[in-house]
Design a protein around this motif. Structure first.
Motif, mmCIF file in Angstrom:
data_model
loop_
_atom_site.group_PDB
_atom_site.id
_atom_site.type_symbol
_atom_site.label_atom_id
_atom_site.label_comp_id
_atom_site.label_asym_id
_atom_site.label_seq_id
_atom_site.Cartn_x
_atom_site.Cartn_y
_atom_site.Cartn_z
ATOM 1 N N VAL A 96 0.847 -1.201 0.000
ATOM 2 C CA VAL A 96 0.000 0.000 0.000
ATOM 3 C C VAL A 96 0.880 1.246 0.000
ATOM 4 O O VAL A 96 0.595 2.231 -0.708
ATOM 5 C CB VAL A 96 -0.947 0.000 1.221
ATOM 6 C CG1 VAL A 96 -1.680 1.333 1.330
ATOM 7 C CG2 VAL A 96 -1.951 -1.136 1.100
ATOM 8 N N ASP A 130 -3.131 8.817 3.621
ATOM 9 C CA ASP A 130 -2.121 7.829 3.231
ATOM 10 C C ASP A 130 -1.611 7.076 4.458
ATOM 11 O O ASP A 130 -1.439 5.853 4.427
ATOM 12 C CB ASP A 130 -0.955 8.518 2.529
ATOM 13 C CG ASP A 130 -1.336 9.089 1.175
ATOM 14 O OD1 ASP A 130 -2.456 8.774 0.706
ATOM 15 O OD2 ASP A 130 -0.546 9.856 0.605
ATOM 16 N N LEU A 135 -4.258 4.534 5.512
ATOM 17 C CA LEU A 135 -4.353 3.373 4.625
ATOM 18 C C LEU A 135 -3.165 2.436 4.793
ATOM 19 O O LEU A 135 -3.323 1.204 4.798
ATOM 20 C CB LEU A 135 -4.454 3.838 3.171
ATOM 21 C CG LEU A 135 -5.734 4.602 2.808
ATOM 22 C CD1 LEU A 135 -5.652 5.134 1.379
ATOM 23 C CD2 LEU A 135 -6.964 3.713 2.974
#
Length: 371
Positions: free
Chosen positions: A71, A102, A105
């Protein structure tokens, strides 16, 4: 990764083992062999199944770290390596995300990967329970399913730098718009959580659970040190914020001629000055950098006959800094690329060198002056 055993590289990520991993592998294998598998089977089979189960558990930990890493890469955040060690695994993400979303995640991806692994092993357990009950495969899949679910839940504890602490930091960051404040709050909470682990370990020791108490206490110490390091990183960013490369770079340059031999550079430049890096200049034009590391790679018997230009790093292969670049961003870039120094160029002209020791001296001076 220098002190680890390198296994393989995938997606540009170096995967390796810390030497402490072998200790926990032995402990896991012993525990599983004694407690998990039926004693009616042969001893060698118990140990073999226990060893395979332990390896599958660490494969699950690796999947957890790859959840974070893939990710991060997708969001443009570089990942240098993943290392398995005594407390599980750690992905070395070489710079922090630029946005709170970000960070959220990347942090949540690891527990999700563990949750998926737990569900997958749980399905295997249900199938084996229906068709081959009381088999070693049933015991193995049940243990791996439960352990992965515990791993997912444990990592969501809101104590930085656990994944839950990073999720908490991302939320505070998103609400306040201040990354450093969010990091400070998350690190403070992380220290509280670490303290609770340490107290829990002491309680276990007093109750007679020596092994569990030591393990819980060590986890608490690890979390406390990591949270403390995060606090120091926030302070480092504060010290360097608003400052430019031009304030810390070395402008007292000692240059070398590209036609000088390596022996001449060593005897006339490196040894007398103690410096580790020199620009190679010809007619006012920088051709590259020669470093002590590059010189040491050449056998000494070749030093008198080898021109320095043959061991220098050509300018085309160098990363360049500008006088107006931010100091913290420059330090982050040097760490990401594993560089000790950068040439500082202004309109194509070499104006200085910025090295890690320059940054350390700058930080030390500002700390002593309390600025």
């Amino acid at each position: 990764m220098q002190n680890n055993i390198r296994l393989f590289k995938i997606f540009g990520i170096e995967v390796g083992l810390d030497f402490s991993w072998f200790l926990v592998l032995i402990l896991f294998t012993y525990s599983l062999a004694v407690q998990l598998f039926p004693q009616s089977t042969s001893s060698w089979l118990n140990w073999t199944l226990a060893f395979i189960t332990a390896l599958l558990f660490f494969a699950s930990v690796l999947a957890h770290e790859f959840g974070h890493s893939l990710v991060a890469i997708a969001l443009g955040v570089p990942v240098r390596s993943i290392t398995l060690f005594i407390f599980g695994g750690v992905a070395q993400i070489t710079r922090e995300p630029k946005r709170a979303l970000d960070e959220f995640l990347i942090a949540i991806a690891g527990p999700i990967a563990s949750l998926v692994m737990g569900i997958a092993f749980g399905l295997i357990w249900l199938i084996t329970k229906l068709y081959i009950p009381t088999s070693p495969l049933e015991s193995m899949s049940r243990w791996l399913a439960v352990t992965n679910l515990i791993l997912a839940v444990f990592n969501m504890i809101p104590g930085y730098p656990l994944d839950g602490g990073r999720v908490f930091r991302a939320i505070v960051w998103g609400l306040t718009g201040n990354r450093d404040r969010a990091t400070g709050v998350a690190a403070a909470l992380g220290k509280i959580v670490a303290g609770l682990f340490i107290l829990g370990g002491l309680a276990e020791l007093l109750s007679g659970n020596f092994t569990g108490g030591i393990w819980t206490g060590l986890i608490g110490l690890f979390l406390f040190n990591a949270a403390n390091a995060t606090t120091q990183q926030v302070e480092l960013r504060r010290l360097l914020s608003g400052h430019r490369v031009s304030e810390a770079m070395n402008t007292d340059l000692q240059v070398v001629d590209p036609y000088s031999s390596v022996a001449e550079v060593v005897n006339q430049k490196i040894l007398p000055s103690g410096r580790r890096c020199f620009p190679v200049i010809d007619n006012g034009q920088m051709l590259g950098l020669v470093t002590l590391h590059r010189v040491k790679e050449l056998p000494q018997d070749q030093w008198p006959t080898t021109p320095i230009r043959q061991v220098m790093l050509p300018t085309a292969e160098l990363q360049i800094a500008a006088p107006g670049d931010g100091l913290y961003d420059t330090l982050e870039r040097m760490i990401t690329s594993d560089l000790n120094q950068l040439p500082v160029m202004d309109n194509g002209r070499l104006v200085g060198l910025i090295a890690r020791d320059n940054l350390l001296n700058f930080i030390k001076m500002r700390t002593e002056m309390r600025m």
